[in-house]
Write a protein that holds these residues in place. Structure first.
Motif, PDB file in Angstrom:
ATOM      1  N   ALA A  95       7.406   1.460   2.687  1.00 53.98           N
ATOM      2  CA  ALA A  95       8.141   0.217   2.408  1.00 53.98           C
ATOM      3  C   ALA A  95       8.283   0.014   0.897  1.00 53.98           C
ATOM      4  N   LEU A  96       7.210   0.295   0.157  1.00 49.86           N
ATOM      5  CA  LEU A  96       7.260   0.170  -1.301  1.00 49.86           C
ATOM      6  C   LEU A  96       8.289   1.127  -1.896  1.00 49.86           C
ATOM      7  N   ALA A  97       8.300   2.351  -1.385  1.00 52.97           N
ATOM      8  CA  ALA A  97       9.259   3.345  -1.879  1.00 52.97           C
ATOM      9  C   ALA A  97      10.687   2.871  -1.630  1.00 52.97           C
ATOM     10  N   ARG A  98      10.935   2.329  -0.453  1.00 54.55           N
ATOM     11  CA  ARG A  98      12.273   1.825  -0.141  1.00 54.55           C
ATOM     12  C   ARG A  98      12.650   0.663  -1.068  1.00 54.55           C
ATOM     13  N   PHE A  99      11.669  -0.216  -1.347  1.00 52.13           N
ATOM     14  CA  PHE A  99      11.929  -1.327  -2.250  1.00 52.13           C
ATOM     15  C   PHE A  99      12.342  -0.816  -3.635  1.00 52.13           C
ATOM     16  N   TRP A 100      11.555   0.125  -4.173  1.00 47.28           N
ATOM     17  CA  TRP A 100      11.874   0.644  -5.502  1.00 47.28           C
ATOM     18  C   TRP A 100      13.167   1.456  -5.474  1.00 47.28           C
ATOM     19  N   GLY A 101      13.523   1.982  -4.323  1.00 48.87           N
ATOM     20  CA  GLY A 101      14.818   2.654  -4.179  1.00 48.87           C
ATOM     21  C   GLY A 101      15.967   1.685  -4.393  1.00 48.87           C
ATOM     22  N   THR A 102      15.827   0.446  -3.874  1.00 50.05           N
ATOM     23  CA  THR A 102      16.866  -0.564  -4.099  1.00 50.05           C
ATOM     24  C   THR A 102      16.926  -0.942  -5.573  1.00 50.05           C
ATOM     25  N   VAL A 103      15.773  -0.938  -6.235  1.00 46.83           N
ATOM     26  CA  VAL A 103      15.727  -1.207  -7.677  1.00 46.83           C
ATOM     27  C   VAL A 103      16.465  -0.099  -8.434  1.00 46.83           C
ATOM     28  N   MET A 133      12.961  -0.881 -16.767  1.00 45.91           N
ATOM     29  CA  MET A 133      12.245   0.306 -17.267  1.00 45.91           C
ATOM     30  C   MET A 133      10.792  -0.022 -17.584  1.00 45.91           C
ATOM     31  N   ASP A 134      10.556  -1.203 -18.148  1.00 43.42           N
ATOM     32  CA  ASP A 134       9.180  -1.628 -18.443  1.00 43.42           C
ATOM     33  C   ASP A 134       8.351  -1.691 -17.161  1.00 43.42           C
ATOM     34  N   LYS A 135       8.955  -2.223 -16.104  1.00 38.90           N
ATOM     35  CA  LYS A 135       8.256  -2.329 -14.811  1.00 38.90           C
ATOM     36  C   LYS A 135       7.971  -0.944 -14.230  1.00 38.90           C
ATOM     37  N   ILE A 136       8.965  -0.062 -14.302  1.00 36.95           N
ATOM     38  CA  ILE A 136       8.780   1.303 -13.795  1.00 36.95           C
ATOM     39  C   ILE A 136       7.641   1.987 -14.546  1.00 36.95           C
ATOM     40  N   GLU A 137       7.645   1.836 -15.849  1.00 38.87           N
ATOM     41  CA  GLU A 137       6.628   2.456 -16.710  1.00 38.87           C
ATOM     42  C   GLU A 137       5.224   2.018 -16.318  1.00 38.87           C
ATOM     43  N   GLU A 138       5.045   0.725 -16.137  1.00 36.68           N
ATOM     44  CA  GLU A 138       3.704   0.177 -15.922  1.00 36.68           C
ATOM     45  C   GLU A 138       3.244   0.241 -14.478  1.00 36.68           C
ATOM     46  N   GLU A 139       4.194   0.072 -13.538  1.00 41.29           N
ATOM     47  CA  GLU A 139       3.795  -0.143 -12.148  1.00 41.29           C
ATOM     48  C   GLU A 139       3.861   1.085 -11.252  1.00 41.29           C
ATOM     49  N   ILE A 140       4.764   2.041 -11.538  1.00 35.52           N
ATOM     50  CA  ILE A 140       4.887   3.114 -10.538  1.00 35.52           C
ATOM     51  C   ILE A 140       4.831   4.542 -11.066  1.00 35.52           C
ATOM     52  N   ILE A 141       4.975   4.768 -12.361  1.00 37.68           N
ATOM     53  CA  ILE A 141       4.965   6.162 -12.813  1.00 37.68           C
ATOM     54  C   ILE A 141       3.769   6.480 -13.713  1.00 37.68           C
ATOM     55  N   LYS A 142       3.171   5.485 -14.301  1.00 40.37           N
ATOM     56  CA  LYS A 142       2.070   5.713 -15.242  1.00 40.37           C
ATOM     57  C   LYS A 142       0.951   6.541 -14.616  1.00 40.37           C
ATOM     58  N   GLY A 143       0.582   7.623 -15.294  1.00 43.79           N
ATOM     59  CA  GLY A 143      -0.524   8.463 -14.836  1.00 43.79           C
ATOM     60  C   GLY A 143      -0.167   9.482 -13.771  1.00 43.79           C
ATOM     61  N   LYS A 144       1.129   9.596 -13.425  1.00 42.89           N
ATOM     62  CA  LYS A 144       1.541  10.554 -12.386  1.00 42.89           C
ATOM     63  C   LYS A 144       2.544  11.558 -12.942  1.00 42.89           C
ATOM     64  N   LYS A 145       2.506  12.770 -12.390  1.00 46.67           N
ATOM     65  CA  LYS A 145       3.474  13.788 -12.796  1.00 46.67           C
ATOM     66  C   LYS A 145       4.861  13.437 -12.276  1.00 46.67           C
ATOM     67  N   PHE A 146       4.903  13.082 -10.988  1.00 49.16           N
ATOM     68  CA  PHE A 146       6.146  12.637 -10.352  1.00 49.16           C
ATOM     69  C   PHE A 146       5.893  11.299  -9.668  1.00 49.16           C
ATOM     70  N   PHE A 147       6.951  10.593  -9.330  1.00 49.12           N
ATOM     71  CA  PHE A 147       6.783   9.367  -8.559  1.00 49.12           C
ATOM     72  C   PHE A 147       6.087   9.690  -7.237  1.00 49.12           C
ATOM     73  N   GLY A 148       6.372  10.882  -6.714  1.00 51.70           N
ATOM     74  CA  GLY A 148       5.774  11.306  -5.458  1.00 51.70           C
ATOM     75  C   GLY A 148       4.388  11.929  -5.605  1.00 51.70           C
ATOM     76  N   GLY A 149       3.801  11.881  -6.802  1.00 47.42           N
ATOM     77  CA  GLY A 149       2.487  12.483  -7.038  1.00 47.42           C
ATOM     78  C   GLY A 149       2.635  13.833  -7.711  1.00 47.42           C
ATOM     79  N   ASP A 150       2.144  14.887  -7.037  1.00 48.13           N
ATOM     80  CA  ASP A 150       2.245  16.236  -7.598  1.00 48.13           C
ATOM     81  C   ASP A 150       3.570  16.908  -7.255  1.00 48.13           C
TER      82      ASP A 150
END
Length: 226
Positions: A95-103, A133-150
């Motif tokens: 559900a979160l992935a779908r939400f960020w997809g709309t973003v 972009m600020d939200k993406i940076e802080e909330e979903i990509i920080k510390g990961k190689k890809f949004f999907g993890g590895d």
């Protein structure tokens, strides 16, 4: 079931950022498909027949049945071909992935308007895009190689236009949306995403992108002057 070119067809446009989402998804899954290039300035009868509501690319045709809208198509592909899962398995994470997809979809439109416009309208669109972009940076990509993890996943495809299309739009619009110093995680992801063999082998020529983007900006300006 890998599918064959006979039962999987993709109608798209070489320079479409959302069309590439579908192409990447099919190639990540190893699905064979027939690619049909559309002239978006002179749309074919086939496209109008397959997508009579929006009359836009991309359209996926599987077993003679059309599916429209890029993220809906990506989700369909993920459910149909199980290899290389794109969406998370847990319902909440899906559900979160779908939400960020709309973003991601909204961000494409905002950034595109920022490229095409000028003055107050451009300033407003750039501000909105930077905030996302600020939200993406802080909330979903920080510390990961890809949004999907590895591995590349659904959100990598949703935001996959950022590393290649956005710098061209920034150049054409004389603006900056991604700040490499502020958006360090996004910048690192840009490199990781574009370095993936399937992604880097499936990108449109930069010179054609520039010409097309300038054309779109000029058309947008002409419309406003009428």
């Amino acid at each position: 079931m890998m599918g064959s070119k006979n039962d999987v067809k993709l109608l798209s446009f070489l320079l479409s950022p959302v069309g590439h989402r579908v192409e990447w998804a099919l190639k990540l899954k190893g699905v064979e498909f027939e690619y049909v290039e559309e002239d978006i300035f002179n749309k074919s009868n086939l496209l109008l027949e397959l997508n009579p509501v929006h009359k836009k690319v991309p359209v996926l045709v599987h077993h003679q049945k059309p599916i429209a809208e890029s993220l809906i198509i990506v989700e369909y592909i993920d459910q149909t071909w199980k290899q290389h899962p794109l969406l998370p398995q847990h319902p909440y994470q899906r559900a979160l992935a779908r939400f960020w997809g709309t973003v991601a979809d909204k961000l494409v439109k905002t950034s595109y308007v920022a490229m095409c416009s000028s003055g107050d309208e451009q300033e407003k669109s750039v501000k909105e895009a930077k905030e996302v972009m600020d939200k993406i940076e802080e909330e979903i990509i920080k510390g990961k190689k890809f949004f999907g993890g590895d591995n590349i996943g659904y959100l990598d495809l949703a935001f996959g236009w950022i590393p290649y299309w956005l710098p061209i739009w920034e150049e054409v619009g004389s603006m900056q949306i991604v700040d490499p110093l502020k958006h360090c995680a996004i910048s690192a992801w840009n490199t990781n995403f574009l370095s993936h063999p399937i992604i880097k082998d499936c990108l449109p020529p930069r010179d054609k992108m520039l010409v097309y983007s300038h054309r779109r900006k000029n058309e947008f300006s002409s419309t406003l002057r009428r």
